[in-house]
Design a protein around this motif. Structure first.
Motif, PDB file in Angstrom:
ATOM      1  N   ALA A 136       0.745  -1.243   0.017  1.00  0.00           N
ATOM      2  CA  ALA A 136       0.105  -0.105  -0.037  1.00  0.00           C
ATOM      3  C   ALA A 136       1.075   1.294   0.100  1.00  0.00           C
ATOM      4  O   ALA A 136       1.875   1.504   0.848  1.00  0.00           O
ATOM      5  N   ASN A 137       0.683   2.106  -0.783  1.00  0.00           N
ATOM      6  CA  ASN A 137       1.257   3.402  -0.937  1.00  0.00           C
ATOM      7  C   ASN A 137       0.936   4.458   0.151  1.00  0.00           C
ATOM      8  O   ASN A 137       1.797   5.078   0.487  1.00  0.00           O
ATOM      9  N   GLN A 138      -0.360   4.414   0.244  1.00  0.00           N
ATOM     10  CA  GLN A 138      -0.702   5.518   1.478  1.00  0.00           C
ATOM     11  C   GLN A 138      -1.551   4.759   2.485  1.00  0.00           C
ATOM     12  O   GLN A 138      -2.513   4.156   2.345  1.00  0.00           O
ATOM     13  N   VAL A 139      -0.903   5.116   3.881  1.00  0.00           N
ATOM     14  CA  VAL A 139      -1.376   4.630   4.998  1.00  0.00           C
ATOM     15  C   VAL A 139      -1.604   5.971   5.804  1.00  0.00           C
ATOM     16  O   VAL A 139      -0.774   6.759   5.893  1.00  0.00           O
ATOM     17  N   ILE A 140      -2.568   5.824   6.567  1.00  0.00           N
ATOM     18  CA  ILE A 140      -3.158   6.896   7.517  1.00  0.00           C
ATOM     19  C   ILE A 140      -3.417   6.447   8.645  1.00  0.00           C
ATOM     20  O   ILE A 140      -4.533   5.553   8.847  1.00  0.00           O
ATOM     21  N   ASP A 141      -3.168   6.704   9.764  1.00  0.00           N
ATOM     22  CA  ASP A 141      -3.702   6.580  11.138  1.00  0.00           C
ATOM     23  C   ASP A 141      -4.805   7.359  11.569  1.00  0.00           C
ATOM     24  O   ASP A 141      -5.031   8.330  10.991  1.00  0.00           O
ATOM     25  N   GLY A 142      -5.101   7.112  13.040  1.00  0.00           N
ATOM     26  CA  GLY A 142      -6.528   7.825  13.214  1.00  0.00           C
ATOM     27  C   GLY A 142      -6.359   9.214  14.269  1.00  0.00           C
ATOM     28  O   GLY A 142      -7.138   9.838  14.552  1.00  0.00           O
ATOM     29  N   LEU A 143      -4.881   9.751  14.097  1.00  0.00           N
ATOM     30  CA  LEU A 143      -4.661  10.883  14.828  1.00  0.00           C
ATOM     31  C   LEU A 143      -5.831  12.269  14.458  1.00  0.00           C
ATOM     32  O   LEU A 143      -6.247  12.829  15.050  1.00  0.00           O
ATOM     33  N   GLY A 144      -5.686  12.246  12.818  1.00  0.00           N
ATOM     34  CA  GLY A 144      -6.226  13.301  12.264  1.00  0.00           C
ATOM     35  C   GLY A 144      -7.977  13.081  12.454  1.00  0.00           C
ATOM     36  O   GLY A 144      -8.665  14.310  12.404  1.00  0.00           O
ATOM     37  N   MET A 145      -8.395  11.917  12.671  1.00  0.00           N
ATOM     38  CA  MET A 145      -9.971  11.606  13.084  1.00  0.00           C
ATOM     39  C   MET A 145     -10.127  12.179  14.348  1.00  0.00           C
ATOM     40  O   MET A 145     -11.038  12.855  14.570  1.00  0.00           O
ATOM     41  N   LEU A 146      -9.204  11.766  15.413  1.00  0.00           N
ATOM     42  CA  LEU A 146      -9.551  12.442  16.727  1.00  0.00           C
ATOM     43  C   LEU A 146      -9.405  13.962  17.008  1.00  0.00           C
ATOM     44  O   LEU A 146     -10.350  14.534  17.535  1.00  0.00           O
ATOM     45  N   VAL A 147      -8.739  14.623  16.354  1.00  0.00           N
ATOM     46  CA  VAL A 147      -8.482  16.219  16.178  1.00  0.00           C
ATOM     47  C   VAL A 147      -9.870  16.563  15.285  1.00  0.00           C
ATOM     48  O   VAL A 147     -10.512  17.541  15.641  1.00  0.00           O
ATOM     49  N   GLY A 148     -10.196  15.642  14.220  1.00  0.00           N
ATOM     50  CA  GLY A 148     -11.410  15.901  13.239  1.00  0.00           C
ATOM     51  C   GLY A 148     -12.633  16.243  13.970  1.00  0.00           C
ATOM     52  O   GLY A 148     -13.599  16.955  13.995  1.00  0.00           O
ATOM     53  N   GLN A 149     -12.873  15.130  14.610  1.00  0.00           N
ATOM     54  CA  GLN A 149     -14.080  14.833  15.586  1.00  0.00           C
ATOM     55  C   GLN A 149     -14.243  16.057  16.644  1.00  0.00           C
ATOM     56  O   GLN A 149     -15.486  16.657  16.835  1.00  0.00           O
ATOM     57  N   ALA A 150     -13.135  16.373  17.064  1.00  0.00           N
ATOM     58  CA  ALA A 150     -13.166  17.458  18.147  1.00  0.00           C
ATOM     59  C   ALA A 150     -13.376  18.766  17.626  1.00  0.00           C
ATOM     60  O   ALA A 150     -14.077  19.601  18.089  1.00  0.00           O
ATOM     61  N   ALA A 151     -12.742  19.097  16.058  1.00  0.00           N
ATOM     62  CA  ALA A 151     -13.218  20.434  15.646  1.00  0.00           C
ATOM     63  C   ALA A 151     -14.729  20.311  15.152  1.00  0.00           C
ATOM     64  O   ALA A 151     -15.414  21.461  15.383  1.00  0.00           O
ATOM     65  N   VAL A 152     -15.322  19.113  14.801  1.00  0.00           N
ATOM     66  CA  VAL A 152     -16.936  19.345  14.493  1.00  0.00           C
ATOM     67  C   VAL A 152     -17.639  19.757  15.875  1.00  0.00           C
ATOM     68  O   VAL A 152     -18.372  20.556  16.043  1.00  0.00           O
ATOM     69  N   SER A 153     -17.085  19.046  16.971  1.00  0.00           N
ATOM     70  CA  SER A 153     -17.632  19.447  18.397  1.00  0.00           C
ATOM     71  C   SER A 153     -17.467  20.878  18.515  1.00  0.00           C
ATOM     72  O   SER A 153     -18.571  21.624  18.846  1.00  0.00           O
ATOM     73  N   PHE A 154     -16.299  21.500  18.390  1.00  0.00           N
ATOM     74  CA  PHE A 154     -15.949  22.677  18.724  1.00  0.00           C
ATOM     75  C   PHE A 154     -16.913  23.729  17.910  1.00  0.00           C
ATOM     76  O   PHE A 154     -17.453  24.666  18.336  1.00  0.00           O
ATOM     77  N   SER A 155     -17.212  23.301  16.622  1.00  0.00           N
ATOM     78  CA  SER A 155     -17.833  24.433  15.833  1.00  0.00           C
ATOM     79  C   SER A 155     -19.354  24.116  16.069  1.00  0.00           C
ATOM     80  O   SER A 155     -19.951  25.235  15.813  1.00  0.00           O
ATOM     81  N   ILE A 156     -19.823  23.068  16.793  1.00  0.00           N
ATOM     82  CA  ILE A 156     -21.178  22.949  16.972  1.00  0.00           C
ATOM     83  C   ILE A 156     -21.336  24.136  18.114  1.00  0.00           C
ATOM     84  O   ILE A 156     -22.572  24.676  18.333  1.00  0.00           O
ATOM     85  N   TRP A 157     -20.415  23.967  19.193  1.00  0.00           N
ATOM     86  CA  TRP A 157     -20.540  24.867  20.304  1.00  0.00           C
ATOM     87  C   TRP A 157     -20.392  26.135  20.082  1.00  0.00           C
ATOM     88  O   TRP A 157     -21.046  27.031  20.643  1.00  0.00           O
ATOM     89  N   ARG A 158     -19.399  26.518  19.438  1.00  0.00           N
ATOM     90  CA  ARG A 158     -18.908  27.794  19.158  1.00  0.00           C
ATOM     91  C   ARG A 158     -19.109  28.685  17.694  1.00  0.00           C
ATOM     92  O   ARG A 158     -19.017  29.732  17.725  1.00  0.00           O
ATOM     93  N   GLY A 159     -20.061  27.797  16.928  1.00  0.00           N
ATOM     94  CA  GLY A 159     -20.035  28.481  15.428  1.00  0.00           C
ATOM     95  C   GLY A 159     -18.856  28.757  14.893  1.00  0.00           C
ATOM     96  O   GLY A 159     -18.851  29.534  13.773  1.00  0.00           O
ATOM     97  N   VAL A 160     -17.679  28.220  15.154  1.00  0.00           N
ATOM     98  CA  VAL A 160     -16.506  28.372  14.309  1.00  0.00           C
ATOM     99  C   VAL A 160     -15.889  27.250  14.206  1.00  0.00           C
ATOM    100  O   VAL A 160     -15.702  26.175  14.765  1.00  0.00           O
ATOM    101  N   THR A 161     -15.207  27.247  12.557  1.00  0.00           N
ATOM    102  CA  THR A 161     -14.712  25.917  12.566  1.00  0.00           C
ATOM    103  C   THR A 161     -12.973  26.110  12.542  1.00  0.00           C
ATOM    104  O   THR A 161     -12.453  26.942  11.710  1.00  0.00           O
TER     105      THR A 161
END
Length: 278
Positions: free
Chosen positions: A235-260
């Motif tokens: 496989a040429n491209q492998v990706i771990d879940g660190l970005g998912m952890l930060v990404g789900q937090a970013a969605v929570s933050f935008s729900i609460w604060r109205g800012v992405t």
């Protein structure tokens, strides 16, 4: 401005000491000039509802929920988003006008991380390994990206089949881990917990080709066993879940604060912290 006068947020879990959520949200707040105080809180196994009630009384604005309370958070919510209802779990609570609103941002966090890594989702053929809560939470957001198909593979076929029936979408089908090597996929997502115990999902090595993107929802100081194996298979491209952890937090933050918030600075900071700890 004192900590007490800042808008208050929490992450509830058990265990919780390892949580990086306060670090993530405070970086988001700094970058987007939002005044918040976000803390982690260890909750007794039978004390989740009381902890939420107490926090609301203290004028808490919202909370993240991690294991083992995501199903309890679902039951506690007065209102649910469609993605939370289909996920059967809530990881983001908002306290608005006397109501508890439940959402699940895990799947959107995954999608945003895949898109950030230039993974093409539209018309793609996706193999999703596992049929537990992690898999359940990401199917609806993945479907929103208009893939050609999502094949849910699980050790117990009936569990995968049951999961697919909940979505009532012809693009979502089930199979066992003994999936035929004749199948071709564009993206393989490991939603099992195998990597946490150093195990591999028992799928045919022939499914891994140079063009298949391999993603593991787990992350660590080094590549997960699944991603190491995928690279060994070519496989040429492998990706771990660190970005998912930060990404789900970013969605929570935008729900609460109205800012992405921008996720790149946070992913870089956490990746650096992991390397220093290694």
């Amino acid at each position: 401005m004192t900590q007490q006068t800042l808008d208050q947020y929490r992450v509830f879990g058990n265990p919780i000491a390892h949580s990086r959520s306060p670090d993530i949200h405070h970086i988001f707040a700094h970058e987007s000039q939002q005044n918040i105080n976000y803390q982690k809180q260890l909750v007794d196994i039978d004390g989740f509802a009381n902890a939420v009630t107490d926090f609301i009384k203290q004028n808490g604005k919202g909370a993240n929920v991690t294991v083992p309370f995501k199903e309890q958070a679902l039951a506690l919510s007065d209102e649910l988003t469609e993605r939370a209802r289909l996920a059967g779990a809530v990881n983001t609570l908002s306290f608005v006008d006397g109501k508890i609103k439940g959402d699940n941002t895990d799947g959107e966090g995954l999608v945003q991380d895949l898109l950030r890594n230039n993974v093409k989702l539209k018309n793609s053929r996706i193999l999703l390994l596992g049929a537990g809560g992690a898999a359940k939470g990401v199917i609806l957001p993945l479907l929103a990206q208009q893939p050609q198909s999502i094949t849910v593979a699980n050790r117990t076929f009936s569990k995968a089949e049951q999961l697919c029936l909940q979505f009532a979408d012809p693009r979502v089908t089930a199979c066992g881990f003994s999936i035929s090597a004749d199948n071709t996929f564009d993206l393989i997502i490991n939603a099992t917990s195998a990597s946490l115990s150093g195990q591999l999902p028992p799928i045919p090595a022939q499914l891994i080709t140079p063009s298949v993107v391999c993603y593991d929802m787990v992350y660590g100081k080094t590549l997960t066993p699944f991603l190491v194996w995928a690279k060994q298979q070519g496989a040429n491209q492998v990706i771990d879940g660190l970005g998912m952890l930060v990404g789900q937090a970013a969605v929570s933050f935008s729900i609460w604060r109205g800012v992405t918030p921008a996720v790149e600075p946070v992913i870089s900071a956490l990746r650096h912290a992991l390397e220093v700890e290694a």
